[in-house]
Design an enzyme around this catalytic site. Structure first.
Site, PDB file in Angstrom:
ATOM      1  N   HIS A  83      -1.240  27.385 -22.717  1.00 53.91           N
ATOM      2  CA  HIS A  83      -0.235  27.827 -21.751  1.00 53.91           C
ATOM      3  C   HIS A  83      -0.847  27.973 -20.362  1.00 53.91           C
ATOM      4  CE1 HIS A  83       2.752  30.309 -19.737  1.00 53.91           C
ATOM      5  NE2 HIS A  83       1.824  31.243 -19.577  1.00 53.91           N
ATOM      6  N   ASP A 113       3.814   6.138   5.010  1.00 52.76           N
ATOM      7  CA  ASP A 113       3.383   6.412   3.637  1.00 52.76           C
ATOM      8  C   ASP A 113       2.101   7.222   3.705  1.00 52.76           C
ATOM      9  OD1 ASP A 113       2.763   6.326   0.816  1.00 52.76           O
ATOM     10  OD2 ASP A 113       4.009   4.534   0.677  1.00 52.76           O
ATOM     11  N   TRP A 148      -8.130  30.341 -20.473  1.00 48.92           N
ATOM     12  CA  TRP A 148      -8.271  29.315 -19.432  1.00 48.92           C
ATOM     13  C   TRP A 148      -9.567  29.518 -18.636  1.00 48.92           C
ATOM     14  CZ3 TRP A 148      -7.372  28.801 -13.849  1.00 48.92           C
ATOM     15  CH2 TRP A 148      -7.357  30.018 -13.179  1.00 48.92           C
ATOM     16  N   SER A 178      -8.439  13.667 -10.197  1.00 51.27           N
ATOM     17  CA  SER A 178      -7.125  13.326  -9.648  1.00 51.27           C
ATOM     18  C   SER A 178      -6.818  14.176  -8.421  1.00 51.27           C
ATOM     19  CB  SER A 178      -6.064  13.561 -10.729  1.00 51.27           C
ATOM     20  OG  SER A 178      -4.812  13.809 -10.162  1.00 51.27           O
ATOM     21  N   SER A 179      -7.050  15.474  -8.532  1.00 51.33           N
ATOM     22  CA  SER A 179      -6.734  16.365  -7.414  1.00 51.33           C
ATOM     23  C   SER A 179      -7.626  16.102  -6.215  1.00 51.33           C
ATOM     24  CB  SER A 179      -6.890  17.825  -7.838  1.00 51.33           C
ATOM     25  OG  SER A 179      -5.861  18.177  -8.717  1.00 51.33           O
ATOM     26  N   HIS A 262     -10.781  31.769  -7.844  1.00 48.82           N
ATOM     27  CA  HIS A 262      -9.993  32.501  -6.863  1.00 48.82           C
ATOM     28  C   HIS A 262      -9.349  31.575  -5.835  1.00 48.82           C
ATOM     29  CE1 HIS A 262      -8.170  35.854  -4.967  1.00 48.82           C
ATOM     30  NE2 HIS A 262      -8.445  35.231  -3.849  1.00 48.82           N
ATOM     31  N   GLU A 264      -8.456  28.730  -6.384  1.00 55.55           N
ATOM     32  CA  GLU A 264      -7.406  28.049  -7.152  1.00 55.55           C
ATOM     33  C   GLU A 264      -6.069  28.784  -7.054  1.00 55.55           C
ATOM     34  OE1 GLU A 264      -7.170  25.217  -8.694  1.00 55.55           O
ATOM     35  OE2 GLU A 264      -5.277  25.561  -9.754  1.00 55.55           O
ATOM     36  N   TYR A 266      -4.973  30.357  -4.590  1.00 51.01           N
ATOM     37  CA  TYR A 266      -4.387  30.029  -3.285  1.00 51.01           C
ATOM     38  C   TYR A 266      -3.923  28.588  -3.245  1.00 51.01           C
ATOM     39  CZ  TYR A 266      -6.014  34.547  -1.986  1.00 51.01           C
ATOM     40  OH  TYR A 266      -6.213  35.885  -1.971  1.00 51.01           O
ATOM     41  N   SER A 277       8.497  29.000   4.115  1.00 50.69           N
ATOM     42  CA  SER A 277       8.633  29.036   5.579  1.00 50.69           C
ATOM     43  C   SER A 277       9.725  28.081   6.045  1.00 50.69           C
ATOM     44  CB  SER A 277       7.313  28.674   6.257  1.00 50.69           C
ATOM     45  OG  SER A 277       6.345  29.653   5.978  1.00 50.69           O
ATOM     46  N   HIS A 311     -14.290  39.768  -7.683  1.00 50.59           N
ATOM     47  CA  HIS A 311     -13.330  40.804  -8.094  1.00 50.59           C
ATOM     48  C   HIS A 311     -12.761  40.503  -9.488  1.00 50.59           C
ATOM     49  CE1 HIS A 311     -10.061  38.454  -5.646  1.00 50.59           C
ATOM     50  NE2 HIS A 311     -10.158  37.957  -6.843  1.00 50.59           N
ATOM     51  N   HIS A 312     -13.035  39.316 -10.015  1.00 55.69           N
ATOM     52  CA  HIS A 312     -12.602  39.017 -11.380  1.00 55.69           C
ATOM     53  C   HIS A 312     -13.634  39.453 -12.408  1.00 55.69           C
ATOM     54  CE1 HIS A 312      -9.120  36.612 -10.169  1.00 55.69           C
ATOM     55  NE2 HIS A 312      -9.867  36.238  -9.154  1.00 55.69           N
ATOM     56  N   THR A 337      -2.071  38.018   4.629  1.00 50.48           N
ATOM     57  CA  THR A 337      -0.912  37.943   3.744  1.00 50.48           C
ATOM     58  C   THR A 337       0.232  38.773   4.304  1.00 50.48           C
ATOM     59  OG1 THR A 337      -2.511  37.829   1.944  1.00 50.48           O
ATOM     60  CG2 THR A 337      -0.219  38.081   1.332  1.00 50.48           C
ATOM     61  N   LYS A 340       2.072  37.040   6.959  1.00 48.85           N
ATOM     62  CA  LYS A 340       3.064  36.082   6.467  1.00 48.85           C
ATOM     63  C   LYS A 340       4.361  36.785   6.055  1.00 48.85           C
ATOM     64  CE  LYS A 340       2.315  32.258   5.201  1.00 48.85           C
ATOM     65  NZ  LYS A 340       2.124  31.269   6.254  1.00 48.85           N
ATOM     66  N   ARG A 459      -4.984  42.157 -23.260  1.00 46.84           N
ATOM     67  CA  ARG A 459      -4.375  40.832 -23.261  1.00 46.84           C
ATOM     68  C   ARG A 459      -5.061  39.950 -24.301  1.00 46.84           C
ATOM     69  NH1 ARG A 459      -7.082  37.934 -17.924  1.00 46.84           N
ATOM     70  NH2 ARG A 459      -5.938  36.127 -18.660  1.00 46.84           N
TER      71      ARG A 459
END
Ligand code: HEM
Ligand SMILES: [Cu+2]
Lengths: 541, 199
Positions: A83, A113, A148, A178-179, A262, A264, A266, A277, A311-312, A337, A340, A459
């Site tokens: 998941h 293009d 994950w 790919s990315s 981290h 990721e 964002y 926006s 922080h993780h 943040t 925004k 979890r």
């Protein structure tokens, strides 16, 4: 069509290549965008079904769906892992970056293009291959049950001896390649192929978001690729980067993973920022408040996002100074943040607001993002996080701020742009119903998890003491409502293509000022072959 | 101005360089991280001072506790001889661990170590230790292994470590895998699933 500046494009209609060439060898940014959106939708169904199965298992204490043996619990872990991977790498990223990015970045900057159309095709098929590899991984040797985050030693050959984790690693390698190719394509396109007069400081905020996202991808993904390769060689070729028995250190993996992980989050949320926006501006009939502040807030989030990763991993035993630094650095991100959030509110303030479905989704996004941001500030406190770590409080936090917020951003973008992509408008009443079901569903689903998490529910565990039963029951009902809302989306999709009213170039009227609204709907196969001239015009938003 | 294609290529090439550079950094982080841990005592990596001579003496004392673990793949019985010791700061002390090969094979193991609290690591130095080399035991053989260490008196001058009253020295023995050693890895693999949940 009458107000289209590119009416002559009708004559290209008969240039469509045959089915195979068009969809398998496509180099057209819109067709590739469409392909990405389809893959994301298929993956969303698979990833969604996995999560609903988890929620069904968690609806009551005890084990109902999975068998009460090591294989059953491994299966549960595989579901959680699958998941997470699918939602992050094969739903949100393909839809946002590959789908909307490919469709609308060239349209918005007035380019015919992408810079490297063939490479664009390769990116897409690499992603498809990555997805297939991940599905294969789930079916061999018990599947990858690593989460994950793929932490060793759980992901090492000792605890996942089969081929499943190797296939998972390969899948991420391929999807990552790919990315990376896609990101290079976006950066080159945005740097070199803007229409005359479309200066960097006139680009729509969605394009800004994609540019910054692309840079984050280029800086973060190679680090994941490096870490994954070390894991692969640890598992198969006798290296010991993460094996303490041979002088390695599993905590090094956590550093590498989160140095990628981290940024990721964002990568996942910045494109949504861009979409929101555009929508808030369109339906408030005002340019975005503080355009430059908005653009550079995203850049600041991107930069600071690279120095907060630990922080993780507060629980690995950092000394107090390290923890103080990562707490402070994390909280600093709240500043851009906040810029925004307040700019969106200021854009709406005094605007002539129309609550069309995309705008409803945009407001819902802002709400969810704020809730998730507030719990994020809580978790940023290392001392508090020592208690919250690996509880459902974290699950609630990241679904609010990243998972569900990104899905709301995707729905917002879909409803906003479907007229442009298909030439037909969504059915109004059904779509509003879809919005309310989904919005209520996800809140009923994830809000109670703050409480069960606060009470200490861990979890990634399929069973729990009776004390947590009420919250979990409510949460699972929320998952059911969300499932119905998701199903209804596919009904909306079908009704749109089957019976949606046809729309002109700009169905949203005055507020929609960006270039994609100046071409026909559906956008013709070739657009902006004569570059539009933006000289002297105001910033797009 | 160069053609669009040339300009596109130019940017693409610098971006590819960026990607390769980041990949290189990921690998460079491995030796850098090791160096960092050794220099700062990060993650409880104690200092190694084979040369010996303690810095300075002091009358203060601190408790040192001993902990032993064995990886499941290694059929050894490994225990500290003494559970704890009260040691004088700055003075070398000697402690022993006892290990027995309970299998029917010749086995080689190596021990990794750390100290907790982690922040005490930069004041904990080893002069000599059985963990500096690999240990090989014959079937059924039992030996006592020494570790010689001292705690730097500075530990009580540093405001971050002042409050520490006990340091735990922990070892984990891992098998050193050689083909001759026929180490039974499947054993540990089978027990890999999360058996903590039982309902
Ligand atoms: C359809 C709505 C969704 C539902 C019902 C759902 C439900 C869940 C559940 C039950 C878990 C497992 C929690 C645990 O046991 O630790 C989970 C984990 C996770 N979800 Fe979702 N989720 C949804 C959407 C999403 C989306 C859209 C994303 C990402 C973009 C996402 C990302 C994740 C991640 C990364 C994990 C962690 C996996 C891990 O622990 O390794 N989810 N979700
Ligand atoms: Cu983070």
């Amino acid at each position: 069509m009458a107000n289209s500046v590119e009416a002559h494009h009708g004559e290209h209609e008969h240039h469509y290549p045959g089915f195979f060439t068009r969809w398998f060898c496509s180099t057209n940014h819109k067709d590739i965008g469409t392909l990405y959106l389809w893959v994301a939708m298929i993956a969303a169904i698979i990833g969604g079904v996995m999560s609903w199965y988890i929620r069904a298992e968690l609806a009551e204490p005890g084990l109902q769906l999975i068998s009460n043996d090591p294989e059953g619990r491994q299966f549960y872990n595989v579901l959680v892992t699958g998941h997470g991977f699918i939602m992050v790498f094969f739903v949100v990223m393909p839809a946002m970056i590959g789908g909307f990015g490919n469709w609308f970045v060239p349209l918005m900057i007035g380019a015919p293009d992408m810079a490297f159309p063939r490479m664009n095709n390769i990116s897409f098929w690499l992603l498809a291959a990555g997805f297939i590899l991940l599905l294969i991984a789930a079916f061999i040797d018990g599947g990858p049950g690593t989460g994950w985050t793929v932490y060793p030693p759980l992901s090492s050959a000792d605890f996942h001896p089969g081929r499943a984790v190797d296939f998972g690693i390969l899948s991420l390698h391929v999807a990552g390649a790919s990315s990376i190719l896609g990101a290079i394509n976006f950066i080159v396109t945005i740097f070199n192929m803007r229409a005359p007069g479309m200066t960097i400081h006139r680009m729509p905020l969605f394009v800004w978001a994609m540019l910054i996202t692309a840079f984050l991808l280029l800086l973060a993904l190679p680090v994941l690729a490096g870490g994954l390769t070390m894991l692969l060689t640890d598992r198969n070729f006798g290296t010991s980067f993460f094996d303490p028995g041979q002088g390695g250190d599993p905590v090094l993996w956590q550093h590498l993973f989160w140095f990628f992980g981290h940024p990721e989050v964002y990568i996942i949320i910045l494109p949504a920022f861009g979409i929101i926006s555009q929508i808030v501006s369109t339906f408030s009939k005002k340019p975005v408040f503080g355009y430059l502040g908005m653009a550079y807030a995203m850049a600041a989030i991107g930069v600071v996002g690279f120095v907060v990763w630990a922080h993780h991993m507060y629980t690995v035993g950092f000394d107090v100074n390290t923890r103080a630094y990562f707490t402070a650095a994390t909280m600093v991100i709240a500043v851009p943040t906040g810029v925004k959030i307040f700019s969106w509110l200021a854009t709406m303030w005094g605007g002539s607001i129309r609550m069309e479905v995309p705008m409803m989704y945009a407001v819902a996004f802002i709400f969810l993002f704020v809730v998730g941001g507030v719990t994020g500030i809580t978790l940023a406190n290392s001392s508090a996080d020592l208690v919250f770590h690996d509880t459902y409080y974290v699950v609630a936090h990241f679904h609010y701020v990243m998972g569900i917020a990104a899905i709301l951003g995707m729905f917002a973008g879909w409803y906003y742009w479907i007229g442009k992509m298909s030439g037909r408008q969504y059915p109004e009443t059904l779509s509003r119903l879809q919005f309310w079901l989904f919005f209520i569903g996800v809140n009923v689903l994830f809000f109670p998890q703050h409480f069960s998490g606060f009470a200490g529910m861990p979890r990634r565990i399929p069973d729990y003491p009776d004390a947590y039963a009420p919250y979990n029951y409510i949460s699972s009902i929320g998952a059911l409502i969300t499932a119905v809302g998701t199903l209804l989306f596919f009904v909306v999709l079908w009704r749109t293509y089957a019976a949606g009213t046809r729309v002109g170039a700009n169905p949203w009227g005055e507020g929609a000022t960006t270039l994609e609204w100046s071409v026909d709907s559906p956008a013709p196969w070739h657009t902006h072959e004569d570059l539009p001239d933006m000289a002297g015009k105001a910033p797009a938003e | 101005m160069a053609s669009l294609q040339t300009r596109n290529r130019r940017i693409a090439i610098s971006l590819v360089t960026l990607v390769v550079g980041m990949l290189g950094l990921a690998y460079a982080s491995v030796p850098l991280y090791e160096l960092f841990c050794r220099v700062t005592g990060y993650g409880g990596t104690p200092k190694i001072k084979i040369a010996g001579a303690p810095v300075k003496k002091s009358n203060g004392t601190i408790e040192v506790r001993f902990d032993a673990n064995t990886n499941k793949a290694l059929q050894w019985h490994f225990k500290p001889v003494q559970v704890k010791q009260t040691v004088k700061l700055g003075e070398p002390s000697l402690a022993f661990y006892r290990v027995k090969n309970t299998s029917a094979n010749l086995l080689t193991g190596t021990a990794i170590f750390n100290v907790t609290p982690f922040k005490a690591a930069s004041y904990f130095s080893k002069i000599d230790c059985f963990c500096f080399v690999e240990q090989t035991l014959k079937p059924g053989q039992e030996i006592d292994m020494p570790v010689e260490f001292f705690v730097d008196p500075e530990i009580f001058s540093d405001p971050k470590t002042q409050e520490i009253s006990a340091i735990t020295l922990s070892y984990t023995f891992y098998p050193v895998e050689r083909d001759e050693d026929n180490v039974d890895r499947t054993l540990s693999r089978k027990s890999g699933s999360n058996d903590e949940i039982d309902s």
